[in-house]
Design a protein around this motif. Structure first.
Motif, PDB file in Angstrom:
ATOM      1  N   UNK A  29      48.680   0.392  51.572  1.00 13.58           N
ATOM      2  CA  UNK A  29      48.573   0.310  50.103  1.00 13.58           C
ATOM      3  C   UNK A  29      48.543  -0.886  49.879  1.00 13.58           C
ATOM      4  N   UNK A  30      49.317  -2.031  50.416  1.00 19.89           N
ATOM      5  CA  UNK A  30      49.218  -3.427  49.871  1.00 19.89           C
ATOM      6  C   UNK A  30      47.965  -3.910  50.389  1.00 19.89           C
ATOM      7  N   UNK A  31      47.253  -3.390  51.376  1.00 18.43           N
ATOM      8  CA  UNK A  31      45.857  -3.980  51.627  1.00 18.43           C
ATOM      9  C   UNK A  31      44.730  -3.386  50.507  1.00 18.43           C
ATOM     10  N   UNK A  32      45.126  -2.241  49.886  1.00 16.32           N
ATOM     11  CA  UNK A  32      44.105  -1.717  49.067  1.00 16.32           C
ATOM     12  C   UNK A  32      44.389  -2.269  47.817  1.00 16.32           C
ATOM     13  N   UNK A  59      39.807   1.590  44.769  1.00 15.05           N
ATOM     14  CA  UNK A  59      40.759   1.102  45.781  1.00 15.05           C
ATOM     15  C   UNK A  59      42.344   1.665  45.352  1.00 15.05           C
ATOM     16  N   UNK A  60      42.360   1.555  44.170  1.00 15.32           N
ATOM     17  CA  UNK A  60      43.869   2.188  43.728  1.00 15.32           C
ATOM     18  C   UNK A  60      43.782   3.320  43.667  1.00 15.32           C
ATOM     19  N   UNK A  61      42.605   4.198  43.427  1.00 13.82           N
ATOM     20  CA  UNK A  61      42.638   5.672  43.538  1.00 13.82           C
ATOM     21  C   UNK A  61      42.934   6.091  45.037  1.00 13.82           C
ATOM     22  N   UNK A  62      42.103   5.354  46.062  1.00 16.33           N
ATOM     23  CA  UNK A  62      42.663   5.765  47.413  1.00 16.33           C
ATOM     24  C   UNK A  62      43.849   5.507  47.828  1.00 16.33           C
ATOM     25  N   UNK A  71      49.313   7.535  49.065  1.00 20.06           N
ATOM     26  CA  UNK A  71      50.762   7.841  49.005  1.00 20.06           C
ATOM     27  C   UNK A  71      51.273   9.044  48.613  1.00 20.06           C
ATOM     28  N   UNK A  72      50.523   9.857  47.704  1.00 18.18           N
ATOM     29  CA  UNK A  72      50.750  11.233  47.504  1.00 18.18           C
ATOM     30  C   UNK A  72      50.650  12.270  48.637  1.00 18.18           C
ATOM     31  N   UNK A  73      49.554  12.015  49.451  1.00 14.59           N
ATOM     32  CA  UNK A  73      49.589  12.911  50.569  1.00 14.59           C
ATOM     33  C   UNK A  73      50.671  12.673  51.592  1.00 14.59           C
ATOM     34  N   UNK A  74      51.070  11.401  51.982  1.00 16.33           N
ATOM     35  CA  UNK A  74      52.325  10.998  52.507  1.00 16.33           C
ATOM     36  C   UNK A  74      53.493  11.693  52.072  1.00 16.33           C
ATOM     37  N   UNK A  75      53.623  11.560  50.669  1.00 15.03           N
ATOM     38  CA  UNK A  75      54.995  12.286  49.861  1.00 15.03           C
ATOM     39  C   UNK A  75      54.857  13.586  50.279  1.00 15.03           C
TER      40      UNK A  75
END
Length: 330
Positions: free
Chosen positions: A143-146, A156-159, A164-168
């Motif tokens: 996320x920091x890289x994107x 990029x913010x959408x990715x 993050x939603x998938x990991x959650x």
């Protein structure tokens, strides 16, 4: 009722709630200045409406994860795109373009192929504390890289939001299975407390990232979120939770073809969104042929006429004066 059918039914209702939330976020982003901070958003009712819809969708999603594996439940989130694209167009007072329909259909077909290759058994495995911390650290690094400045920040913010939603969701499944299946360990432990904190952080982070992604439109960012979400969750399910693709190694073929079709759909939606839309016929006050629209205000040119417009019109008084014949030698 079969556990798979329950998971599918809950996922359908969850997708509808997420679609309504995405449209609400997109409309809010269109009315909000890019420099608006989080505290300003917290004071708006539209923001809390989107939060409520997202929370409802999340609760239904959690229930679905109890009955179905990540590789089944996550791709069903693609139905969010089916509902959100026409809902967003209707809210904007326009029709869905052909390119948007093609991009939506391709994305859905691709995710459908991923769905067919997924397993269908109820989940039993959970993440250990070390695995949960490793997943959390890797997610924050991605996320920091994107989130760094660069081109196409919306996508990029959408990715990042989708990841993050998938990991959650993957972490949520660990909580759900642990709470309902007491064979996985004690109900209250450092492991489950850590997982719960990570779920809260990633869920809120995904919501805020999607809010910034929707500033450039709805279709392409939502398609990226819809694609990145199941990919991230499925990667965790396959690598750490013992989930398997149907057909073994042969199941990779439809999965890869589906991923290619979904990526093509996202590209089409991105192109449709990138078309110049800042100045429309209604905003310019003119029809396609240049004639004023009925009731449209006249356009005002600031700064005076251009040089080519300095020729007096036939209706101006000095244009109607007879040509004066100057005497020779003057």
């Amino acid at each position: 009722m079969n556990a798979t059918l329950i998971a599918v039914a809950l996922s359908l209702v969850s997708a509808a709630a997420y679609a309504a939330a995405a449209v609400a976020q997109s409309r809010l982003a269109g009315r909000t200045e890019p420099s608006t901070g989080i505290l300003r958003l917290l004071g708006r009712g539209a923001w809390w409406s989107a939060v409520g819809l997202n929370a409802g969708g999340a609760l239904l999603h959690v229930a679905a994860l109890k009955y179905g594996p990540l590789t089944l439940v996550q791709p069903l989130g693609a139905l969010t795109l089916v509902a959100a694209v026409p809902l967003g167009a209707r809210a904007a007072g326009r029709r869905v373009s052909r390119t948007e329909w093609r991009g939506t259909v391709l994305t859905l077909l691709g995710l459908g192929a991923l769905l067919l290759s997924s397993g269908g058994t109820a989940p039993h495995e959970t993440l250990s504390l070390v695995e949960a911390l490793g997943v959390g650290a890797a997610t924050m690094a991605v996320v920091a890289g994107l989130s760094r400045p660069g081109t196409r920040p919306g996508l990029r913010h959408a990715a990042a939001s989708g990841i993050t939603s998938g990991v959650a969701s993957a972490l949520t499944q660990t909580l759900t299975v642990a709470v309902t299946d007491h064979t996985t360990g004690p109900l209250f432990s450092w492991r489950l407390l850590t997982v719960a904190l990570l779920v809260s952080a990633f869920a809120m982070g995904g919501l805020l990232l999607s809010q910034t992604a929707y500033r450039g439109g709805l279709g392409a960012p939502l398609a990226v979120v819809t694609l990145a979400n199941p990919v991230a969750a499925a990667a965790i399910g396959l690598a750490l939770l013992g989930e398997r693709l149907q057909g073994g190694a042969a199941g990779l073929i439809p999965a890869l073809l589906g991923a290619a079709a979904a990526v093509r759909g996202v590209i089409l939606l991105s192109r449709a969104q990138a078309r110049p839309a800042a100045v429309t016929a209604e905003e310019a006050g003119t029809a396609a042929g240049g004639a004023p629209l009925s009731g449209a205000p006249p356009r005002v040119v600031i700064g005076g006429p251009r040089k080519r417009d300095r020729t007096p019109l036939a209706t101006e008084p000095r244009a109607l004066e007879p040509l004066a014949v100057r005497p020779s030698g003057s």
